[in-house]
Design a protein around this motif. Structure first.
Motif, mmCIF file in Angstrom:
data_model
loop_
_atom_site.group_PDB
_atom_site.id
_atom_site.type_symbol
_atom_site.label_atom_id
_atom_site.label_comp_id
_atom_site.label_asym_id
_atom_site.label_seq_id
_atom_site.Cartn_x
_atom_site.Cartn_y
_atom_site.Cartn_z
ATOM 1 N N ALA A 69 -15.010 21.458 26.672
ATOM 2 C CA ALA A 69 -15.268 22.770 26.071
ATOM 3 C C ALA A 69 -13.949 23.414 25.661
ATOM 4 C CB ALA A 69 -15.999 23.664 27.060
ATOM 5 N N PRO A 70 -13.933 24.076 24.510
ATOM 6 C CA PRO A 70 -12.684 24.703 24.067
ATOM 7 C C PRO A 70 -12.424 26.009 24.807
ATOM 8 C CG PRO A 70 -14.426 25.205 22.537
ATOM 9 C CD PRO A 70 -15.034 24.315 23.583
ATOM 10 N N SER A 71 -11.187 26.462 24.776
ATOM 11 C CA SER A 71 -10.900 27.817 25.260
ATOM 12 C C SER A 71 -11.529 28.792 24.263
ATOM 13 C CB SER A 71 -9.386 28.041 25.312
ATOM 14 O OG SER A 71 -8.880 28.017 23.998
ATOM 15 N N SER A 72 -11.648 30.048 24.660
ATOM 16 C CA SER A 72 -12.279 31.029 23.770
ATOM 17 C C SER A 72 -11.519 31.134 22.451
ATOM 18 C CB SER A 72 -12.330 32.396 24.452
ATOM 19 O OG SER A 72 -11.021 32.805 24.790
ATOM 20 N N ALA A 73 -10.193 31.120 22.534
ATOM 21 C CA ALA A 73 -9.385 31.269 21.319
ATOM 22 C C ALA A 73 -9.586 30.082 20.384
ATOM 23 C CB ALA A 73 -7.916 31.405 21.677
ATOM 24 N N MET A 74 -9.685 28.887 20.955
ATOM 25 C CA MET A 74 -9.890 27.707 20.127
ATOM 26 C C MET A 74 -11.289 27.713 19.515
ATOM 27 S SD MET A 74 -7.021 26.347 20.097
ATOM 28 C CE MET A 74 -7.398 24.896 19.143
ATOM 29 N N ALA A 75 -12.268 28.195 20.283
ATOM 30 C CA ALA A 75 -13.641 28.241 19.773
ATOM 31 C C ALA A 75 -13.750 29.191 18.580
ATOM 32 C CB ALA A 75 -14.601 28.672 20.875
ATOM 33 N N ALA A 76 -13.002 30.279 18.634
ATOM 34 C CA ALA A 76 -13.075 31.251 17.545
ATOM 35 C C ALA A 76 -12.137 30.859 16.412
ATOM 36 C CB ALA A 76 -12.725 32.643 18.060
ATOM 37 N N ALA A 77 -10.888 30.599 16.761
ATOM 38 C CA ALA A 77 -9.864 30.207 15.785
ATOM 39 C C ALA A 77 -9.917 31.049 14.516
ATOM 40 C CB ALA A 77 -9.976 28.719 15.452
ATOM 41 N N THR A 78 -10.115 32.341 14.695
ATOM 42 C CA THR A 78 -10.200 33.229 13.531
ATOM 43 C C THR A 78 -8.822 33.488 12.933
ATOM 44 O OG1 THR A 78 -10.199 35.040 15.097
ATOM 45 C CG2 THR A 78 -12.313 34.420 14.185
ATOM 46 N N CYS A 79 -7.799 32.991 13.593
ATOM 47 C CA CYS A 79 -6.438 33.198 13.083
ATOM 48 C C CYS A 79 -6.124 32.315 11.881
ATOM 49 C CB CYS A 79 -5.438 32.905 14.196
ATOM 50 S SG CYS A 79 -5.827 31.422 15.123
ATOM 51 N N VAL A 80 -6.859 31.212 11.714
ATOM 52 C CA VAL A 80 -6.538 30.263 10.649
ATOM 53 C C VAL A 80 -6.566 30.951 9.281
ATOM 54 C CG1 VAL A 80 -7.256 28.127 9.499
ATOM 55 C CG2 VAL A 80 -7.449 28.318 11.978
ATOM 56 N N GLY A 81 -5.472 30.773 8.519
ATOM 57 C CA GLY A 81 -5.429 31.321 7.172
ATOM 58 C C GLY A 81 -4.909 32.742 7.075
ATOM 59 N N ARG A 82 -4.604 33.330 8.235
ATOM 60 C CA ARG A 82 -4.101 34.701 8.225
ATOM 61 C C ARG A 82 -2.628 34.699 7.766
ATOM 62 N NH1 ARG A 82 -3.917 36.751 14.101
ATOM 63 N NH2 ARG A 82 -6.156 36.651 13.951
ATOM 64 N N ALA A 83 -2.237 35.720 6.998
ATOM 65 C CA ALA A 83 -0.842 35.826 6.558
ATOM 66 C C ALA A 83 0.058 36.090 7.762
ATOM 67 C CB ALA A 83 -0.707 36.951 5.553
ATOM 68 N N CYS A 84 1.247 35.496 7.767
ATOM 69 C CA CYS A 84 2.132 35.676 8.914
ATOM 70 C C CYS A 84 3.596 35.532 8.504
ATOM 71 C CB CYS A 84 1.808 34.660 10.002
ATOM 72 S SG CYS A 84 2.003 32.957 9.457
#
Lengths: 274, 155
Positions: free
Chosen positions: B120-135
């Protein structure tokens, strides 16, 4: 000398969170963001001890150092801080929500049944949700399927974050109304779980997805289940309920605009509608 | 003396489905899906049943002969996935596991036992909403991503 801290406390889905900063004006900005971050019922509560805490230390040269539960996330610009705050605050609630299970998934409703589409980022969730909404589906979410303990899905109608407008990566928020759609308001049973991935060169004339057993379905949904490590018992129980009731279909798809009619047709022919 | 197989009870969450069983290992955060055959074997592993007993019990429930080799294949997979109280090893008697599977597969109308597993993934990996965000820095990508300096996007 003790640092001056300005703070607010919120409660969302039973999760109590403290938000703090040393700059009063920035706290006001954070506070204003809350209703956009949570398009659902939340409340500001009185000061109390909380497990979850976000702290922003703002320097005189406008650098924002962010901490989550005392752990440093790093230093960033204000705009970056607001974006990280939004996603991490939602994620905290998604992981620790009381009696709810959050899936990373797009959700719409069609004729009283929910279509839940778990997927990673960049797999075309939002574009498919947007196309379904334009066809008359009710909008529930493009990010999280919020499931209650009985396996019903509840609305989490944040603005749709579409990519490909500015560039391939950047997201632009659209209200569902601006797309000509409407938000769903009632909790609904899950009629279909759609596991799919956008494949740009695929043209779909007929759609024959692979149908999965409930157990296979749960194994596919599990990687998108935010709270699985925090409350495996509740998560598995709820996943069992939705997977035992819904059709679970897995396939690749082409362009959302072309695919959406095939999906609706399949749904109407295979899901028992009330 | 060989012990009879005993299904693990502690540190797991179990969900029964119509023809399958889901097990979540709280120690390792691994999820396992047992198909009908492996689920029946697992349920019969109560510490008192021998492999022969399990073979008969499963046969009664499935309405077909369940060879002991097939039970052993299930036990082998359950053991490897830490779903038994004590490890048990498939007695191969000079045959490879593939030989055993081939032999059972040809002779049996029962589906081969299968245990599908994933971590099972960690919560952050399951969501991974960070992908593609400007940084501009890793910090701007939160905890699940890092900043790709080539395109200034989180990945």
């Amino acid at each position: 000398m003790s640092k001056i801290v300005h703070q607010i406390f919120i409660k969302v889905y039973g999760v109590k969170i403290c938000i703090e900063t040393n700059k009063k004006a920035f706290l006001t900005e954070l506070k204003n963001e809350i209703s956009r971050i949570f398009p659902v019922k939340f409340e500001f509560i009185n000061a109390q001890i909380t497990i979850h805490k976000f702290y922003f230390e703002v320097s005189e040269d406008e650098k924002y150092k962010m901490f989550k539960n005392e752990e440093s996330i790093g230093q960033m610009s204000k705009s970056e801080a607001l974006v990280v705050f939004e996603s991490d605050l939602r994620l905290t609630v998604a992981e620790f929500a009381v009696s709810k299970v959050f899936l990373h998934a797009g959700v719409v409703a069609w004729k009283g049944e929910a279509i839940v589409m778990p997927a990673n980022s960049f797999k075309g969730k939002t574009s498919l949700v947007a196309q379904l909404v334009k066809k008359g589906a009710l909008y529930y979410s493009d990010e999280y399927a919020v499931l209650n303990k009985d396996g019903f899905v509840e609305p989490f109608p944040k603005p749709l974050s579409l990519r490909g407008i500015v560039n391939e990566y950047a997201q632009v928020d659209y209200s569902v109304e601006s797309l000509g759609g409407r938000k769903g308001k009632k909790k609904l049973p899950v009629g279909m779980i759609l596991l799919m991935e956008f494949s740009p060169n695929l043209t779909t004339k007929k759609w024959k997805p692979k149908l999965l057993s409930p157990g296979q379905g749960v194994m596919e949904i599990l990687p998108h289940t935010i709270s699985i490590r925090n409350d495996a018992k509740l998560a598995l129980n709820v996943l069992n309920k939705i997977a035992s009731r819904a059709i679970i279909a897995k396939s690749k798809r082409g362009e959302a605009k072309e695919f959406v009619d095939l999906l609706i047709n399949f749904f109407e022919n295979n899901v028992k509608l009330n | 003396m060989r012990q009879n197989p005993t299904a693990r009870k502690n540190g797991i969450v179990m969900q029964e489905m119509p023809d399958e069983v889901l097990i979540y290992d709280l120690d390792t955060n691994k999820a396992h899906c047992l198909n009908e055959t492996s689920a029946l074997v697992w349920k019969a592993c109560d510490g008192s049943n021998t492999v022969g007993d399990i073979s008969r019990l499963c046969g009664d429930q499935m309405g077909a002969k369940v060879p002991e080799e097939l039970v052993w294949l299930a036990i082998d997979q359950l053991s490897k996935n830490n779903l038994l109280e004590e490890k048990m090893v498939l007695p191969v008697n000079g045959q490879s596991r593939r030989d055993v599977i081939k032999k059972i597969g040809l002779a049996s109308v029962i589906a081969l036992p299968l245990v599908a597993s994933l971590t099972a993934p960690s919560s952050a990996m399951a969501a991974a909403t960070c992908v593609g965000r400007a940084c501009t820095t890793d910090a701007a990508c939160g905890t699940a991503c890092e900043c790709n300096t080539t395109n200034s996007m989180c990945q």
